[in-house]
Motif scaffolding. Structure first.
Motif, short mmCIF file in Angstrom:
data_model
loop_
_atom_site.label_atom_id
_atom_site.label_comp_id
_atom_site.label_asym_id
_atom_site.label_seq_id
_atom_site.Cartn_x
_atom_site.Cartn_y
_atom_site.Cartn_z
N GLY A 31 0.86 -0.94 0.04
CA GLY A 31 0.14 -0.17 0.06
C GLY A 31 0.98 1.19 -0.15
O GLY A 31 1.80 1.42 0.83
N PHE A 32 0.59 2.31 -0.71
CA PHE A 32 1.18 3.48 -0.87
C PHE A 32 0.37 4.72 -1.13
O PHE A 32 -0.01 4.99 -1.90
N GLU A 33 0.00 5.35 0.33
CA GLU A 33 -0.53 6.48 0.20
C GLU A 33 -2.02 6.26 -0.28
O GLU A 33 -2.30 7.13 -1.19
N GLY A 34 -2.87 5.12 -0.10
CA GLY A 34 -3.94 4.82 -0.58
C GLY A 34 -3.94 4.38 -1.86
O GLY A 34 -4.97 4.10 -2.21
N TRP A 35 -2.72 3.99 -2.57
CA TRP A 35 -2.60 3.14 -3.94
C TRP A 35 -2.13 1.73 -3.53
O TRP A 35 -1.56 1.55 -2.44
N GLN A 36 -2.83 0.70 -4.17
CA GLN A 36 -2.18 -0.60 -4.13
C GLN A 36 -1.33 -0.76 -5.40
O GLN A 36 -1.62 -0.83 -6.46
N VAL A 37 -0.19 -0.85 -4.97
CA VAL A 37 1.16 -1.08 -5.69
C VAL A 37 1.47 -2.44 -5.89
O VAL A 37 1.72 -3.04 -4.95
N THR A 38 1.49 -3.27 -6.95
CA THR A 38 2.06 -4.66 -7.44
C THR A 38 3.17 -4.51 -8.26
O THR A 38 3.11 -3.69 -9.39
N GLY A 39 4.11 -5.17 -7.92
CA GLY A 39 5.13 -5.63 -8.94
C GLY A 39 5.37 -6.81 -9.03
O GLY A 39 5.24 -7.86 -8.39
N THR A 40 5.36 -7.25 -10.47
CA THR A 40 5.82 -8.75 -10.68
C THR A 40 6.68 -8.97 -11.32
O THR A 40 7.38 -8.26 -12.41
N LEU A 41 7.72 -9.92 -11.32
CA LEU A 41 8.86 -10.29 -12.05
C LEU A 41 8.95 -12.02 -12.44
O LEU A 41 8.58 -12.79 -11.73
N ASP A 42 9.09 -12.14 -13.57
CA ASP A 42 8.97 -13.61 -14.10
C ASP A 42 10.03 -13.59 -14.94
O ASP A 42 10.23 -12.95 -16.10
N GLY A 43 10.82 -14.97 -15.03
CA GLY A 43 12.01 -15.08 -15.85
C GLY A 43 12.08 -16.88 -16.08
O GLY A 43 11.55 -17.54 -15.26
N THR A 44 12.26 -17.05 -17.48
CA THR A 44 12.33 -18.26 -17.90
C THR A 44 13.57 -18.61 -18.92
O THR A 44 13.75 -17.83 -19.67
N TYR A 45 14.18 -19.79 -18.51
CA TYR A 45 15.32 -20.11 -19.60
C TYR A 45 14.92 -21.67 -19.98
O TYR A 45 14.62 -22.41 -19.20
N SER A 46 14.79 -21.97 -21.30
CA SER A 46 14.54 -23.16 -21.89
C SER A 46 15.74 -23.54 -23.04
O SER A 46 16.31 -22.57 -23.87
N ASP A 47 15.97 -24.74 -22.99
CA ASP A 47 16.76 -25.33 -24.07
C ASP A 47 16.19 -26.79 -24.51
O ASP A 47 15.63 -27.42 -23.70
N THR A 48 16.24 -26.55 -25.81
CA THR A 48 15.44 -27.60 -26.56
C THR A 48 16.47 -28.14 -27.43
O THR A 48 17.13 -27.65 -28.37
N ARG A 49 16.49 -29.83 -27.69
CA ARG A 49 17.32 -30.35 -28.65
C ARG A 49 16.44 -31.23 -29.15
O ARG A 49 15.80 -32.06 -28.79
N SER A 50 16.30 -31.24 -30.55
CA SER A 50 15.81 -32.21 -31.33
C SER A 50 16.62 -32.86 -32.33
O SER A 50 17.38 -32.37 -33.32
N ARG A 51 16.57 -34.21 -32.59
CA ARG A 51 17.30 -35.01 -33.43
C ARG A 51 16.63 -35.91 -34.37
O ARG A 51 15.39 -36.42 -33.91
N THR A 52 16.51 -35.74 -35.49
CA THR A 52 15.86 -36.32 -36.65
C THR A 52 16.73 -37.16 -37.37
O THR A 52 17.76 -36.71 -37.94
N GLN A 53 16.26 -38.53 -37.63
CA GLN A 53 17.37 -39.21 -38.16
C GLN A 53 17.01 -39.11 -39.77
O GLN A 53 16.01 -38.98 -40.04
#
Length: 960
Positions: free
Chosen positions: A326-348
């Motif tokens: 709460g900030f002087e009558g205001w509702q303050v929301t902060g969000t943080l989101d992070g993702t790391y992905s690695d994908t390997r595909s092998r096709t014969q």
């Protein structure tokens, strides 16, 4: 106009520029009280000194902390018993069971997935609570897409608000096994969950493992498509080396932690998740034709022990956090989101026929030799890594008080960073490296125009104007804009109309721009030009030349809260979407598509399709019009008079029933004054220590939210303040606002006691106050902690109370057309043209219903899809395709063994244990596809459309 700026915009801007980690919300206060009807016109309106407030004698429950404050009413509300009737094992399963009720009909957004709030505020990611057991939920609210804007989202997703219980703890084990009735493969799942909720503190740990065995075309008797060469009798059956269902396995582990920061009311949550998924899909056998020097030919297949296959593995690591303050009558929301992905595909890869031919010509290779000894096929391998980081801060509060209520404003500022790197062996030495920085800011303003509660223009109902604007600065696409305007009109109690116009620019995702190029051989593809199914090589991946898209949408809606059934509602929504420079996957191969994208198709000298490039494409325009109708009904049966009495109104309990009759529980007419009650209230306000009374008011709010008995005042007597007045003292953090409390205390203590006791005949008459009393009495505070609900949730020793629900949604497609490029005839997807693998049906229906009684549950889910068609070119050899209408029906059943007293007495282990048995597609229905001759093309064989068919699943769930 009384201007009330709660805090400087400069201070809010500073918070937004430096966003906190994240937020968990507290409740927003109810609107200020109506102006006094007979107030001196020269006196400033007093939002707390309303005669109705001072003299109201029915004490209504305070609004349940965590509810969403929005001009639009909820589309659907679920309490604890309603949620139990769905038999879900987690919040993720509950959202899935709700289906189309939580998905947008606008045709935009993240595949229709809703915005998820917890206790009325946004969270960093759905990962934070998707594994929570539904037993932890106090209440669930579902709102229309327009509400998403007030939380910093775009209006293309519905809003689901999950209100959690204040106290809850459980350990859960869930086991699942499923398979088709025809056999062939099976699925298994094991999940363990721990959850503890202690007010603002929450800890959740979840581990899940799932597995699926493979199913081949040979096990379903699928007839094989035409390949590059004919199959000779000595070759193994290629159907045994083609997957209908891939062999797959996955594991997920997540930890969620939420805590309060000191006594400030600020909250912090952290989330960490690891996921791994593996899959192996067979694409058939490789074959080549060799010719000896004498001109004889023979076919040889590659070693069956090593068929063509696609092997994929994805690892994903995610973190997220939410900070709420709460900030002087205001509702303050902060969000943080992070993702790391690695994908390997092998096709014969296929065999190197050149090397084999050289060996044959040199006399080193006999026609009956094992080809694998002379040529190594090898693999085509792709590797990609992706990163995403998203930070967003929002501030919500009231900025100006108008005669019709407070102007609500939401400010947001965010930063997104995305990057993708990929390499593949088909393009050695070439690294695809894309990244994007995106800065965004926006503002949403909700302006009340008229209000019945505030007796300002109430004759025409409650009218609210919503304005939204945003700017996005992208490092690779420059500046993009979006804005929208919406009007919500509460015509009568229970009838709300809405209209929204949205204009926005959007850029293609980095995946659409830079996903690695993957070449998959032997993909069954229907060639409508030749009316044949062939095994073609298919290329997928990104397209770096995609432009930004422009979207212009209209939405008109009606929401009717049905008066003849408790919490029943009916919705009508009209959508009109116009898009330019539309990014989409490569459409189904028709003559019109082949003419528009000739460089994407390769054919041999006989005209047979050999290769299809399905990387993303851009269409010049697309126009869509649709109507959606929704009906939501639910109720209860059994339980005796006490249970049914507690369900009067919408959460108001017995007080609600009294309010509808124009009187309170003592039989007084609505609006009558109780001098003794008023005197007691004035004495508590004026004679009690202010800090002690303030603490007691806060205790009353907590007690009401938890369904507990109201505390007494500092003098030991029951609190005499009316419930609605208590709500209007509630601040943004769900607690009594000290400034509002001090203002009310000063006004009451400085007023003439005789004025407080003045009867209704001594004031200016007005139907508005009477109507407002009836309205609040009839409905109570929507869903707000009614005592009747507490009785239904186990407070009565009478017979069990049953619950039932019915949700039906019908969609009618009015228009769906696409312009591929200027100068090309527009495609009408409702009249024979197509973008997807099937035509576009005009009609579709979703049905969801269920009944729950004494621990037994039975649910029925059904979906109907109307017919559609794809037209051929009309040239010799071409054909039309008809996609016939069909319906599927799923049944879910479960029994709570913990409610079987004799069983629990004999085996205490079965306490808090549930067993479920589900049957999907109970009639084993599959869509039928036929050509112009009435025959089914090989590509559309029933088992290729749906390899599973009728299947069952057994579930064992235990809470410790």
């Amino acid at each position: 106009m009384n201007i009330r700026i709660s805090t400087s915009l400069a201070a809010i801007a500073a918070v937004l520029v430096c966003p906190p980690l994240s937020t968990v919300a507290l409740a927003k206060s109810a609107p200020a009280a109506a102006q006094q009807a007979d107030q001196d016109p020269e006196t400033s309106p007093d939002p707390v000194q309303s005669e109705d407030d001072i003299n109201e004698i029915v004490v209504y429950g305070a609004r349940l902390i965590g509810r969403v404050d929005a001009p639009q009413p909820p589309i659907l509300e679920l309490d604890q018993e309603d949620i139990a009737a769905y038999g879900a094992g987690s919040i993720a399963e509950l959202i899935e069971a709700l289906g189309p009720q939580v998905s947008s009909g606008r045709g935009r957004g993240s595949s229709g997935q809703p915005v998820i709030l917890v206790n009325g505020v946004r969270i960093g990611s759905f990962r934070e609570l998707r594994s929570y057991p539904p037993e932890a939920i106090e209440r669930t609210e579902i709102y229309s897409e327009e509400v998403a804007q007030s939380f910093g989202y775009s209006p293309d997703q519905r809003v689901v608000n999950i209100i959690l219980k204040d106290k809850y703890s459980s350990r859960e084990l869930e086991l699942e096994y499923g398979q088709p009735f025809d056999g062939g493969y099976s699925t298994q799942q094991v999940e363990g969950t721990y959850l503890r909720i202690d007010g603002p503190s929450r800890l959740n740990v979840n581990v899940e493992w799932d597995n699926s065995s493979s199913l081949t075309e040979g096990e379903r008797g699928v007839e094989q498509s035409i390949g590059s060469h004919p199959i000779i009798a000595t070759d193994p059956d290629p159907a045994n080396f083609r997957s209908l269902v891939s062999d797959s396995a996955g594991v997920e582990a997540t930890v969620n932690w939420n805590t309060a920061l000191g006594d400030s009311g600020n909250q912090l949550s952290l989330n960490g998740t690891y996921e791994r998924n593996d899959s192996l899909s067979l694409q058939g056998l490789d074959s080549v034709v060799l010719e000896d020097p004498s001109g004889n030919t023979a076919l040889r297949s590659f070693n069956p022990a090593d068929p063509l296959a696609v092997d994929r593995r994805t690892n994903s690591y995610s973190i997220g956090s939410t900070f709420n303050a709460g900030f002087e009558g205001w509702q303050v929301t902060g969000t943080l989101d992070g993702t790391y992905s690695d994908t390997r595909s092998r096709t014969q890869l296929s065999l190197d026929t050149t090397a084999l031919m050289d060996a044959a010509l040199a006399g080193d290779l006999a026609l009956d030799a094992d080809l694998g000894e002379f040529a190594e096929a090898g693999f085509d391998e792709t590797q990609s890594e992706s990163w995403s980081l998203s930070a967003l801060a929002t501030a919500r509060g009231s900025v100006i008080e108008l005669p019709a209520g407070d102007v609500q404003m939401t400010l947001d500022a965010g930063y997104d960073w995305n990057a993708i790197e990929s390499i593949d062996t088909r393009n050695p030495g070439v690294l695809t490296d894309l990244s994007r920085n995106q800065f965004s800011t926006g503002v949403n303003v909700s302006i009340p125009i008229t209000s019945r509660d505030y007796e300002f223009g109430g004759a025409i109902g409650d009218v609210t104007l919503n304005l939204n604007g945003g700017i996005d600065e992208l490092s690779d696409f420059g500046t993009l804009f979006d804005w929208s305007a919406g009007l919500t009109w509460g015509v009568f109690d229970g009838i709300t109309l809405s209209a929204t116009y949205i204009a926005r620019d959007s850029a293609p995702t980095l995946s659409q721009l830079g996903s690695p190029e993957i070449v998959t051989p032997n993909v069954a593809t229907f060639d409508i030009a030749n009316n044949e199914t062939v095994l073609a090589t298919v290329i997928t991946g990104g397209n770096p030349d995609l432009p930004a898209q422009s979207q212009n949408d209209w939405k008109l809606g009606l929401n009717w809260e049905l008066p003849f059934i408790d919490r029943g509602s009916f919705q009508i929504e009209y959508f009109n979407n116009h898009s330019e420079n539309v990014t989409d996957g490569f459409p189904v191969l028709t003559s019109a598509i082949e003419a528009a994208f000739p460089d994407r198709i390769e054919r041999d000298t006989n005209g047979q399709l050999t290769q299809l490039d399905q990387r993303f494409v851009t269409f010049a325009e697309q126009d869509v019009e649709r109507l959606r109708f929704g009906l939501n009904l639910n109720g209860q049966f059994g339980g005796g008079e006490e249970a049914t009495g507690g369900r009067q109104g919408r959460g108001g309990g017995d007080a609600a029933s009294a309010g509808r009759q124009g009187g309170d529980q003592s039989g007084r007419p609505a609006g009558a004054r109780d001098p003794e009650r008023l005197a007691a209230m004035r004495a508590q306000f004026c004679e009690s220590e202010p800090d002690a009374l303030l603490a007691q008011f806060n205790a009353a709010l907590r007690a009401e939210a938890n369904g507990e008995a109201a505390p007494t005042g500092p003098d030991g007597e029951p609190l005499s303040i009316p419930g609605r007045m208590l709500q209007r003292l509630t601040g943004e953090d769900g607690k009594i606002d000290p400034e509002r409390f001090a203002t009310m205390r000063e006004r009451i203590c400085s007023s003439d006691p005789a004025q407080l006791a003045r009867g209704p005949g001594e004031r200016a008459p007005g139907a508005g106050a009477q109507a407002r009393g009836d309205r609040q009495g009839g409905g109570g505070q929507r869903g707000g902690g009614g005592r009747g609900l507490a009785r239904l949730s186990g407070g009565s020793d009478g017979p069990p109370t049953g619950r039932w629900f019915l949700n039906v949604q019908y969609e009618l497609e009015l228009e769906n057309s696409v312009l591929i490029a200027p100068g090309i005839d527009r495609l009408d997807l409702l009249e024979g043209d197509a973008l997807s693998g099937g035509g576009q049906p005009r009609h579709s229906i979703n049905w969801r219903s269920g009944v729950f009684y004494d621990g037994y549950g039975l649910l029925l889910f059904a979906r109907y899809t109307g017919e559609s068609n794809i037209a051929g070119s009309g040239l010799p050899g071409s054909t039309d395709l008809m996609f016939h209408n069909y319906a599927t029906v799923n049944i879910r059943s479960f029994i709570d063994l913990g409610k079987r007293d004799k069983l629990v007495a004999a085996a205490p282990f079965f306490e808090n244990t549930r067993i479920g048995f589900d049957i999907d597609n109970i009639f084993d229905t599959r869509q039928r596809v036929t050509d112009s001759n009435g025959d089914t093309p090989l590509r559309y064989q029933p088992f290729l459309i749906d390899p599973t068919g009728r299947s069952f699943e057994i579930e064992f769930r235990k809470l410790f």
